[in-house]
Design a protein around this motif. Structure first.
Motif, PDB file in Angstrom:
ATOM      1  N   TYR A 144      -0.854  75.508  22.512  1.00 47.32           N
ATOM      2  CA  TYR A 144      -0.765  74.041  22.475  1.00 47.32           C
ATOM      3  C   TYR A 144       0.696  73.595  22.384  1.00 47.32           C
ATOM      4  O   TYR A 144       1.132  72.705  23.117  1.00 47.32           O
ATOM      5  CB  TYR A 144      -1.523  73.494  21.262  1.00 47.32           C
ATOM      6  N   TRP A 148       2.841  71.638  25.210  1.00 49.08           N
ATOM      7  CA  TRP A 148       3.387  70.314  24.889  1.00 49.08           C
ATOM      8  C   TRP A 148       4.884  70.269  25.183  1.00 49.08           C
ATOM      9  O   TRP A 148       5.390  69.290  25.743  1.00 49.08           O
ATOM     10  CB  TRP A 148       3.137  69.997  23.417  1.00 49.08           C
ATOM     11  N   SER A 201     -16.396  67.880  13.653  1.00 56.39           N
ATOM     12  CA  SER A 201     -15.206  67.889  14.509  1.00 56.39           C
ATOM     13  C   SER A 201     -15.473  68.583  15.837  1.00 56.39           C
ATOM     14  O   SER A 201     -15.151  68.053  16.906  1.00 56.39           O
ATOM     15  CB  SER A 201     -14.037  68.571  13.783  1.00 56.39           C
ATOM     16  N   SER A 205     -15.804  66.650  19.385  1.00 56.39           N
ATOM     17  CA  SER A 205     -14.745  67.011  20.335  1.00 56.39           C
ATOM     18  C   SER A 205     -15.337  67.479  21.652  1.00 56.39           C
ATOM     19  O   SER A 205     -14.879  67.083  22.734  1.00 56.39           O
ATOM     20  CB  SER A 205     -13.848  68.099  19.742  1.00 56.39           C
ATOM     21  N   LEU A 285      -9.011  62.696  11.416  1.00 55.46           N
ATOM     22  CA  LEU A 285      -7.736  63.057  12.046  1.00 55.46           C
ATOM     23  C   LEU A 285      -7.956  63.766  13.375  1.00 55.46           C
ATOM     24  O   LEU A 285      -7.254  63.499  14.362  1.00 55.46           O
ATOM     25  CB  LEU A 285      -6.921  63.941  11.096  1.00 55.46           C
ATOM     26  N   SER A 286      -8.908  64.685  13.407  1.00 56.75           N
ATOM     27  CA  SER A 286      -9.144  65.441  14.640  1.00 56.75           C
ATOM     28  C   SER A 286      -9.694  64.550  15.746  1.00 56.75           C
ATOM     29  O   SER A 286      -9.297  64.669  16.908  1.00 56.75           O
ATOM     30  CB  SER A 286     -10.108  66.597  14.370  1.00 56.75           C
ATOM     31  N   SER A 288      -9.236  61.306  15.996  1.00 53.93           N
ATOM     32  CA  SER A 288      -8.206  60.342  16.381  1.00 53.93           C
ATOM     33  C   SER A 288      -7.239  60.924  17.390  1.00 53.93           C
ATOM     34  O   SER A 288      -6.670  60.195  18.208  1.00 53.93           O
ATOM     35  CB  SER A 288      -7.444  59.863  15.141  1.00 53.93           C
ATOM     36  N   THR A 289      -7.030  62.247  17.370  1.00 56.02           N
ATOM     37  CA  THR A 289      -6.131  62.861  18.357  1.00 56.02           C
ATOM     38  C   THR A 289      -6.689  62.726  19.762  1.00 56.02           C
ATOM     39  O   THR A 289      -5.926  62.787  20.736  1.00 56.02           O
ATOM     40  CB  THR A 289      -5.927  64.349  18.039  1.00 56.02           C
ATOM     41  N   CYS A 290      -7.993  62.542  19.889  1.00 58.57           N
ATOM     42  CA  CYS A 290      -8.600  62.294  21.204  1.00 58.57           C
ATOM     43  C   CYS A 290      -8.626  60.803  21.522  1.00 58.57           C
ATOM     44  O   CYS A 290      -8.390  60.405  22.665  1.00 58.57           O
ATOM     45  CB  CYS A 290     -10.020  62.851  21.254  1.00 58.57           C
ATOM     46  N   VAL A 292      -6.739  58.179  20.167  1.00 59.54           N
ATOM     47  CA  VAL A 292      -5.476  57.440  20.210  1.00 59.54           C
ATOM     48  C   VAL A 292      -4.804  57.519  21.578  1.00 59.54           C
ATOM     49  O   VAL A 292      -4.378  56.488  22.122  1.00 59.54           O
ATOM     50  CB  VAL A 292      -4.535  57.939  19.096  1.00 59.54           C
ATOM     51  N   PRO A 293      -4.647  58.707  22.206  1.00 56.85           N
ATOM     52  CA  PRO A 293      -4.031  58.731  23.546  1.00 56.85           C
ATOM     53  C   PRO A 293      -4.814  57.921  24.574  1.00 56.85           C
ATOM     54  O   PRO A 293      -4.218  57.270  25.441  1.00 56.85           O
ATOM     55  CB  PRO A 293      -4.038  60.228  23.900  1.00 56.85           C
TER      56      PRO A 293
END
Length: 348
Positions: A144, A148, A201, A205, A285-286, A288-290, A292-293
């Protein structure tokens, strides 16, 4: 063994059973965590055995699970017989099975050094299983980070020294995160984390990934990619499975999980601060990583005229038509993405 092999159809009506089953199969096969992509990136670009490997891994995983059930319930049944108690009272799940029930069963496998030998072999096996999982998790996280970095600077070369530094940092962070679970109350924290993180999660996901692949990247493009990578043409039913069947099943599982939480959770007697800190917060949190973008991309589309020049608007519209994905030229990508580390997502 009769208790293990006899179906109890009434269990299928319980909401949490479906959630636990989905979380278990997703956790064991790791289809939604990037582990398979990271490890498969070590193959050559023209490797055609990916589909065969996926089928073999899936069948082997289920076969070992069935075999493990025979081992577990042989020990549990023996304890139930010697103690004169029902199997339901002896059987446990998770850490209780490994460190309590099995420890009692191993203590009856002879006397003195014989019992000690089998106990040592069993717990050595647990250590090796933990190390095996750690290899895959750390490799995935490192991939990852590498991808990135390359997405920010495609011309950057991934060096062995940089990989080693990132490996130490990732391992140190994981060590610090795992310290609370080694305390006297760590067993409770581990049960909370296992209940929320593994189940919620991973399931949510994978649901979001199905939506992204089916409707953003498009199922037809995914089927074409599978054919290009493996030489196998998937049937037309695969597109229906990607777009409708799998997302519907996973959405139903998630709703059943929420329903089971409100109707009575096995963690209701645990401290609320621990449930939130080690269960609810990591899930938020996990996810939101999907989210938010995706939200960020949508907001950018709303402000095209105010933020971009006419050329920028045209480029943004072209990218939006592809669902937000960049267009890479294969020849340019091969010349830019060089290095000695697996570049999983860039190869994909």
């Amino acid at each position: 063994l009769a208790y293990y092999l006899t179906p109890r159809w009434s269990q299928l009506l319980k909401a949490d059973v479906w959630g636990l089953a989905a979380g278990q199969i997703i956790f064991s096969l790791s289809p939604g965590t990037g582990t398979c992509i990271s490890l498969a990136s070590y193959h050559d670009k023209d490797y055609k055995g990916l589909l065969h490997d996926c089928v073999l891994v899936a069948i082997s995983n289920s076969a070992f699970s069935v075999f493990g059930g025979f081992v577990v319930f042989s020990v549990v049944g023996n304890l139930a017989l010697t103690q004169g108690r029902p199997v339901e009272e002896i059987a446990a799940s998770g850490e209780g099975l490994a460190f309590i029930v099995f420890a009692q069963g191993l203590a009856q496998m002879g006397e003195g050094r014989v019992a000690s030998f089998f106990a040592s072999m069993f717990f050595l096996t647990l250590v090796l299983l933990g190390l095996d999982s750690t290899f895959a998790i750390v490799e995935t996280l490192q991939t990852y980070v590498n991808d990135w970095m390359l997405s920010r600077n495609p011309g950057q070369k991934i060096s062995s020294k940089g990989n080693a530094i990132r490996l130490v940092v990732i391992a140190t962070v994981l060590l610090v995160v795992g310290l609370p679970y080694t305390t006297r109350g760590g067993y409770i924290l581990l049960e909370i984390a296992d209940h929320f993180i593994v189940t919620y999660s991973l399931t949510i996901s994978v649901l979001l990934e199905y939506v992204m692949i089916g409707y953003v990247y498009t199922a037809d493009q995914m089927i074409k990619d599978v054919k290009d990578a493996t030489g196998v043409q998937l049937p037309g039913l695969a597109a229906i499975q990607i777009k409708f069947i799998a997302p519907s099943v996973l959405l139903a599982v998630v709703l059943l999980l929420f329903f089971s939480e409100f109707t009575g959770s096995s963690l209701e007697n645990y401290p609320s601060w621990a449930v939130f800190t080690f269960g609810v917060l990591p899930v938020l949190l996990s996810v939101s990583t999907c989210a938010v973008p995706a939200l960020q991309f949508r907001l950018r589309r709303c402000f095209w005229g105010q933020m971009l020049s006419p050329e920028g608007v045209a480029a943004a519209k072209e990218r939006a038509a592809r669902g937000g994905f960049k267009s890479f030229n294969d020849d340019e990508a091969d010349s830019k993405y060089t290095g000695d580390a697996p570049l999983a997502l860039n190869r994909a």
